[in-house]
Design a protein around this motif. Structure first.
Motif, PDB file in Angstrom:
ATOM      1  N   LEU A   1      -9.073   1.034  -4.843  1.00 48.69           N
ATOM      2  CA  LEU A   1      -7.836   0.258  -4.193  1.00 48.69           C
ATOM      3  C   LEU A   1      -6.896   1.175  -3.554  1.00 48.69           C
ATOM      4  CD1 LEU A   1      -6.233  -2.301  -3.959  1.00 48.69           C
ATOM      5  CD2 LEU A   1      -5.105  -1.878  -6.122  1.00 48.69           C
ATOM      6  N   GLN A   2      -6.767   2.357  -4.034  1.00 43.41           N
ATOM      7  CA  GLN A   2      -5.672   3.259  -3.529  1.00 43.41           C
ATOM      8  C   GLN A   2      -6.160   4.022  -2.180  1.00 43.41           C
ATOM      9  OE1 GLN A   2      -5.191   5.923  -6.897  1.00 43.41           O
ATOM     10  NE2 GLN A   2      -3.114   5.250  -6.866  1.00 43.41           N
ATOM     11  N   GLU A   3      -7.367   3.975  -2.140  1.00 42.00           N
ATOM     12  CA  GLU A   3      -8.388   4.420  -0.867  1.00 42.00           C
ATOM     13  C   GLU A   3      -8.300   3.225   0.232  1.00 42.00           C
ATOM     14  OE1 GLU A   3     -12.313   5.333  -2.069  1.00 42.00           O
ATOM     15  OE2 GLU A   3     -11.845   6.988  -2.808  1.00 42.00           O
ATOM     16  N   LYS A   4      -8.401   2.296  -0.189  1.00 38.91           N
ATOM     17  CA  LYS A   4      -8.178   1.180   0.692  1.00 38.91           C
ATOM     18  C   LYS A   4      -6.592   0.944   1.444  1.00 38.91           C
ATOM     19  CE  LYS A   4     -12.059  -1.279  -0.253  1.00 38.91           C
ATOM     20  NZ  LYS A   4     -13.420  -1.428   0.619  1.00 38.91           N
ATOM     21  N   MET A   5      -5.657   1.217   0.464  1.00 39.17           N
ATOM     22  CA  MET A   5      -4.242   1.380   0.924  1.00 39.17           C
ATOM     23  C   MET A   5      -4.132   2.232   1.845  1.00 39.17           C
ATOM     24  SD  MET A   5      -2.503   0.417  -2.743  1.00 39.17           S
ATOM     25  CE  MET A   5      -0.775   0.587  -2.056  1.00 39.17           C
ATOM     26  N   ASP A   6      -4.798   3.275   1.927  1.00 39.66           N
ATOM     27  CA  ASP A   6      -4.571   4.440   2.658  1.00 39.66           C
ATOM     28  C   ASP A   6      -5.161   4.245   4.063  1.00 39.66           C
ATOM     29  OD1 ASP A   6      -2.964   5.882   0.731  1.00 39.66           O
ATOM     30  OD2 ASP A   6      -4.811   7.014   0.234  1.00 39.66           O
ATOM     31  N   THR A   7      -6.129   3.326   4.024  1.00 36.76           N
ATOM     32  CA  THR A   7      -7.005   3.320   5.452  1.00 36.76           C
ATOM     33  C   THR A   7      -6.814   1.629   6.094  1.00 36.76           C
ATOM     34  OG1 THR A   7      -8.745   2.309   4.198  1.00 36.76           O
ATOM     35  CG2 THR A   7      -8.555   4.771   4.750  1.00 36.76           C
ATOM     36  N   ARG A   8      -6.295   0.840   5.235  1.00 37.26           N
ATOM     37  CA  ARG A   8      -6.122  -0.451   5.715  1.00 37.26           C
ATOM     38  C   ARG A   8      -4.590  -0.712   6.181  1.00 37.26           C
ATOM     39  NH1 ARG A   8     -11.039  -3.093   4.815  1.00 37.26           N
ATOM     40  NH2 ARG A   8     -12.340  -1.182   4.608  1.00 37.26           N
ATOM     41  N   LYS A   9      -4.491  -1.496   7.203  1.00 36.86           N
ATOM     42  CA  LYS A   9      -3.214  -2.094   7.874  1.00 36.86           C
ATOM     43  C   LYS A   9      -2.835  -3.375   6.822  1.00 36.86           C
ATOM     44  CE  LYS A   9      -0.536  -2.619  11.926  1.00 36.86           C
ATOM     45  NZ  LYS A   9      -0.721  -2.568  13.533  1.00 36.86           N
ATOM     46  N   VAL A  10      -3.470  -4.370   6.337  1.00 36.46           N
ATOM     47  CA  VAL A  10      -3.163  -5.454   5.640  1.00 36.46           C
ATOM     48  C   VAL A  10      -4.070  -5.464   4.501  1.00 36.46           C
ATOM     49  CG1 VAL A  10      -3.025  -7.937   5.800  1.00 36.46           C
ATOM     50  CG2 VAL A  10      -2.329  -6.808   7.923  1.00 36.46           C
ATOM     51  N   VAL A  11      -3.523  -5.793   3.331  1.00 34.66           N
ATOM     52  CA  VAL A  11      -4.307  -6.106   1.954  1.00 34.66           C
ATOM     53  C   VAL A  11      -4.076  -7.562   1.694  1.00 34.66           C
ATOM     54  CG1 VAL A  11      -4.666  -5.598  -0.184  1.00 34.66           C
ATOM     55  CG2 VAL A  11      -4.245  -3.779   1.316  1.00 34.66           C
ATOM     56  N   LEU A  12      -5.111  -8.321   1.677  1.00 32.74           N
ATOM     57  CA  LEU A  12      -5.017  -9.817   1.155  1.00 32.74           C
ATOM     58  C   LEU A  12      -5.412  -9.996   0.026  1.00 32.74           C
ATOM     59  CD1 LEU A  12      -4.240 -12.229   2.976  1.00 32.74           C
ATOM     60  CD2 LEU A  12      -6.698 -12.937   3.120  1.00 32.74           C
ATOM     61  N   VAL A  13      -4.348 -10.513  -0.960  1.00 37.79           N
ATOM     62  CA  VAL A  13      -4.562 -10.565  -2.270  1.00 37.79           C
ATOM     63  C   VAL A  13      -4.597 -12.047  -3.023  1.00 37.79           C
ATOM     64  CG1 VAL A  13      -3.819  -9.502  -4.654  1.00 37.79           C
ATOM     65  CG2 VAL A  13      -3.414  -8.121  -2.505  1.00 37.79           C
ATOM     66  N   GLU A  14      -5.537 -12.454  -3.486  1.00 42.66           N
ATOM     67  CA  GLU A  14      -5.590 -13.698  -4.177  1.00 42.66           C
ATOM     68  C   GLU A  14      -5.126 -13.691  -5.524  1.00 42.66           C
ATOM     69  OE1 GLU A  14      -8.739 -17.161  -5.643  1.00 42.66           O
ATOM     70  OE2 GLU A  14      -9.579 -15.094  -5.402  1.00 42.66           O
ATOM     71  N   VAL A  15      -4.386 -14.805  -5.864  1.00 40.16           N
ATOM     72  CA  VAL A  15      -3.445 -14.861  -7.063  1.00 40.16           C
ATOM     73  C   VAL A  15      -4.212 -16.173  -7.885  1.00 40.16           C
ATOM     74  CG1 VAL A  15      -1.399 -15.019  -8.314  1.00 40.16           C
ATOM     75  CG2 VAL A  15      -1.487 -13.937  -6.128  1.00 40.16           C
ATOM     76  N   PRO A  16      -4.828 -15.816  -8.838  1.00 40.57           N
ATOM     77  CA  PRO A  16      -5.353 -16.917  -9.657  1.00 40.57           C
ATOM     78  C   PRO A  16      -4.297 -17.252 -10.773  1.00 40.57           C
ATOM     79  CG  PRO A  16      -6.220 -14.851 -10.513  1.00 40.57           C
ATOM     80  CD  PRO A  16      -5.381 -14.343  -9.415  1.00 40.57           C
TER      81      PRO A  16
ATOM     82  N   PRO B   1      -0.074  -0.129   3.472  1.00 40.49           N
ATOM     83  CA  PRO B   1      -0.292  -1.576   4.225  1.00 40.49           C
ATOM     84  C   PRO B   1       0.782  -2.610   3.853  1.00 40.49           C
ATOM     85  CG  PRO B   1      -1.937  -1.296   2.437  1.00 40.49           C
ATOM     86  CD  PRO B   1      -1.003   0.094   2.641  1.00 40.49           C
ATOM     87  N   ILE B   2       0.610  -3.603   4.599  1.00 39.02           N
ATOM     88  CA  ILE B   2       1.481  -4.876   4.350  1.00 39.02           C
ATOM     89  C   ILE B   2       0.401  -5.812   3.216  1.00 39.02           C
ATOM     90  CG2 ILE B   2       2.234  -7.230   4.815  1.00 39.02           C
ATOM     91  CD1 ILE B   2       2.746  -5.787   7.644  1.00 39.02           C
ATOM     92  N   PHE B   3       1.164  -5.827   2.244  1.00 34.94           N
ATOM     93  CA  PHE B   3       0.277  -6.724   1.050  1.00 34.94           C
ATOM     94  C   PHE B   3       0.767  -8.256   1.332  1.00 34.94           C
ATOM     95  CE2 PHE B   3      -0.548  -2.777  -0.808  1.00 34.94           C
ATOM     96  CZ  PHE B   3      -1.629  -2.954  -1.672  1.00 34.94           C
ATOM     97  N   ILE B   4      -0.043  -9.279   1.400  1.00 34.72           N
ATOM     98  CA  ILE B   4       0.124 -10.683   1.471  1.00 34.72           C
ATOM     99  C   ILE B   4      -0.711 -11.146   0.310  1.00 34.72           C
ATOM    100  CG2 ILE B   4      -0.482 -12.588   2.841  1.00 34.72           C
ATOM    101  CD1 ILE B   4      -0.485 -11.157   5.459  1.00 34.72           C
ATOM    102  N   PHE B   5      -0.014 -11.548  -0.710  1.00 38.23           N
ATOM    103  CA  PHE B   5      -0.563 -12.467  -1.887  1.00 38.23           C
ATOM    104  C   PHE B   5      -0.460 -13.746  -1.809  1.00 38.23           C
ATOM    105  CE2 PHE B   5       0.320  -8.474  -3.638  1.00 38.23           C
ATOM    106  CZ  PHE B   5       0.069  -8.066  -5.119  1.00 38.23           C
ATOM    107  N   TYR B   6      -1.472 -14.629  -1.986  1.00 37.30           N
ATOM    108  CA  TYR B   6      -1.583 -16.011  -1.679  1.00 37.30           C
ATOM    109  C   TYR B   6      -2.085 -16.692  -2.992  1.00 37.30           C
ATOM    110  CZ  TYR B   6      -6.576 -15.691  -1.212  1.00 37.30           C
ATOM    111  OH  TYR B   6      -7.887 -15.646  -1.300  1.00 37.30           O
TER     112      TYR B   6
END
Length: 471
Positions: A57-72, A99-104
Motif C-alpha cells: 500500500l505504501q508503495e502505491k501511495m508513492d507512485t499513484r496520484k489517486v487511491v480509490l478505497v471501497e468502504v464495506p 496521493p488523493i484518497f477517495i473513500f466511497y
C-alpha cells in the motif's frame, strides 16, 4: 474544476447508494487527469483481512496520484479501528507529497467508518464529504450519467478501468439481492437460521425431483410468521418472494399484502370476490395476510364473513403446486388460537417462523441506520440520551410494544420534529448543512419528555390534556 488543495485535507468521502459510480466515473478520473495508470483501487476489507500488505500500500501511495478505497459495511473490532487510525494518520502525513484518497460507500458504511475511527472522523468532515442521490436517473450505461444533484462542478467521464494489479470495482448490488438484504436486517438471528434451513430443504427436494428421485409433485411452502408488531414480518415476506423466485420455486416473486379489512366485505358475495381477486393477483408470488387471526372471531356472529376467506384459502393450500406462497402473520398466541379453530389449517402450514422482539442495542443500531439514511447525525450527548430512552422503553415493553415501528415514530414524529422546532424558531437561520443535519441532546430530551407524557399542552377549545407526539 475542483481544486482539492483548497480543502484543509485533500481527501474526499463519497457517501450514498450511487457512491461507487460518482467516485469512479467522476472523481477518480478528474484528479488523475484521465491517466488511469495513476489511479489505484482497493477495499478496506482487504487491508483489515491482511490480504493487502502495508508495504504494498505504501508503495502505491508513492507512485499513484489517486487511491480509490471501497468502504464495506461492517462492525469494526478494536484492532480494526486501530488499523483505520493508522491509515488515517498516514494519509494526513502524506498530504503534501502523497496521493488523493477517495473513500466511497453507502450511508451506513461511511457512518460506521467515521464512528469507529477517530482519524477518519477527523479527516472526513462535512467540508469534504459528498452525498450522492439515492437513485440514478437512468440505468442505461449509454445514457449520460446524472450529475445535476452532485454539489460539485464535475464533468461526465467513462467508468474507471482497472489494471491486472488493481482490484476490480464491485458490481452494483441489484435490488433483487434478497439474501444480502435479509442478512443485513438488524437482529432476527433465530429467524435467519430457520429460513436458511427451510430454503436448503426446499432446494434439496427440488433437486431430487429434477433427478427423477421423487415422482410426487409437491411444491407447497406456505408459512406462518409469529411475533409482535414492528419486528419485520412484512419486510421479510417481500424477501421470501424474491428468494423463492431465485430458487425457481415461484414464477415471479412479487408480494401482495392484504388484511381482514381488505378481504372481508359487508354483504354476501363481496368477500368471495375480494379473496378470489387477491389470490389471482398473488399467483407466482406471495400472498401476505397480516393479523390473520382477525379472520376468525370467537363471537357467534351470523354476518361475519371472515371464515369465507379461510375456506377459500384452504382450496389453494390444498393444491400440490400452487405457484404461490401464502403467509399468515400475527401475534403467536392469537395465531395458534386461530389454527385450533380449523383442523385443516394446522397441517397446511408446516413452516412456522418466530420474529423475536428487538433488544435495546438492536433498536439503537436501527436508529443509527435510519438517521444516517436520512442524512442526520447525533452528537455524542444526543447518542447517549437516545440509548437511555430506548433502554427505558424496552424495559417497560408489553405485548403491544411496536419495536421497529415504535422507533420509527420516535425519530420521525418526535426527535426530528423537535429538531425542526428548535432550528426554525431561531431569529436568523443560516444555510448551514451541519445545522440541518445535527441532532442535539436537547432534541432527544424533548422528544423523550413528550413520549413519556410529561409535557402538558393546551389545545383550544379543548381542556388541557397529556399527549404523546404532536402532529
Amino acid at each position: 474544476a475542483l481544486d482539492s488543495h483548497q480543502l484543509a485535507v485533500p481527501h474526499l468521502l463519497v457517501s450514498g447508494n450511487q457512491a461507487r459510480k460518482y467516485a469512479a466515473r467522476l472523481l477518480a478520473l478528474h484528479f488523475c487527469e484521465k491517466q488511469t495508470a495513476l489511479c489505484n483501487h482497493f477495499s478496506l476489507q482487504e487491508l483489515l483481512e491482511d490480504s493487502l500488505q502495508w508495504k504494498v500500500l505504501q508503495e502505491k501511495m508513492d507512485t499513484r496520484k489517486v487511491v480509490l478505497v471501497e468502504v464495506p459495511y461492517k462492525e469494526y473490532t478494536r484492532q480494526e479501528s486501530n488499523l483505520l487510525d493508522l491509515l488515517g494518520n498516514l494519509m494526513e502525513q502524506k498530504v503534501s507529497s502523497g496521493p488523493i484518497f477517495i473513500f466511497y460507500g453507502t450511508m451506513d458504511s461511511t457512518y460506521q467508518l467515521r464512528r469507529c475511527s477517530t482519524a477518519m472522523s477527523r479527516i472526513f468532515t462535512e467540508e469534504n464529504t459528498i452525498y450522492t442521490p439515492d437513485k440514478a436517473e437512468t440505468d442505461d450505461p449509454s445514457e449520460a450519467f446524472p450529475v445535476d444533484d452532485l454539489p460539485l462542478p464535475f464533468d461526465e467521464e467513462q467508468p474507471l478501468p482497472h489494471t491486472e494489479e488493481d482490484s476490480p470495482l464491485p458490481e452494483d448490488n441489484m435490488p433483487s439481492d434478497a439474501e444480502q438484504a435479509l442478512q443485513e436486517m438488524v437482529g432476527l438471528t433465530r429467524l435467519k437460521e430457520d429460513l436458511q434451513e427451510a430454503r436448503m430443504m426446499a432446494a434439496f427436494m427440488k433437486r431430487r425431483m429434477e433427478l427423477g428421485l421423487d415422482t410426487e409433485l409437491d411444491n407447497r411452502h406456505h408459512m406462518l410468521f409469529l411475533g409482535n408488531p414492528g419486528t419485520g414480518k412484512t419486510t421479510v415476506a417481500k424477501l421470501i418472494g424474491q428468494l423463492y423466485h431465485q430458487m425457481g420455486l415461484l414464477s415471479s416473486g412479487h408480494t401482495i399484502e392484504t388484511c381482514r379489512t381488505k378481504l372481508v366485505g359487508e354483504y354476501i358475495g363481496e368477500t368471495e370476490k375480494h379473496i378470489r381477486q387477491a389470490i389471482e393477483e398473488a399467483r407466482g408470488g406471495v400472498l401476505f395476510i397480516d393479523e390473520a387471526y382477525t379472520l376468525i372471531t370467537t363471537k357467534q356472529e351470523t354476518k361475519d364473513f371472515g371464515k369465507e376467506v379461510i375456506h377459500a384459502l384452504l382450496t389453494v393450500l390444498s393444491e400440490p403446486n400452487p405457484d404461490m406462497i401464502i403467509i399468515l402473520a400475527g401475534y403467536e398466541d392469537k395465531m395458534q388460537q386461530m389454527l385450533r379453530t380449523n383442523p385443516g389449517l394446522q397441517e397446511r402450514f408446516p413452516l412456522q417462523f418466530y420474529f423475536d422482539d428487538y433488544n435495546a442495542d438492536e433498536l439503537m443500531e436501527m436508529a443509527h441506520r435510519l438517521l444516517q439514511k436520512r442524512n442526520f447525525q447525533l452528537t455524542s450527548e444526543a447518542d447517549k440520551e437516545l440509548y437511555t430512552l430506548i433502554v427505558e422503553a424496552t424495559a417497560q415493553r408489553d405485548e403491544y410494544f411496536g419495536n421497529g415501528r415504535w422507533l420509527h415514530n420516535l425519530i420521525e414524529q418526535g426527535i426530528i420534529k423537535c429538531m425542526a422546532q428548535r432550528i426554525m424558531s431561531q431569529p436568523s437561520i443560516p444555510d448551514n448543512t451541519f445545522l440541518f443535519r445535527t441532532i442535539t441532546q436537547e432534541d432527544v430530551v424533548k422528544a423523550g419528555n413528550r413520549l413519556r407524557g410529561k409535557q402538558v399542552v393546551k389545545l383550544e377549545p379543548q381542556p388541557i390534556r397529556r399527549i404523546g407526539f404532536r402532529a
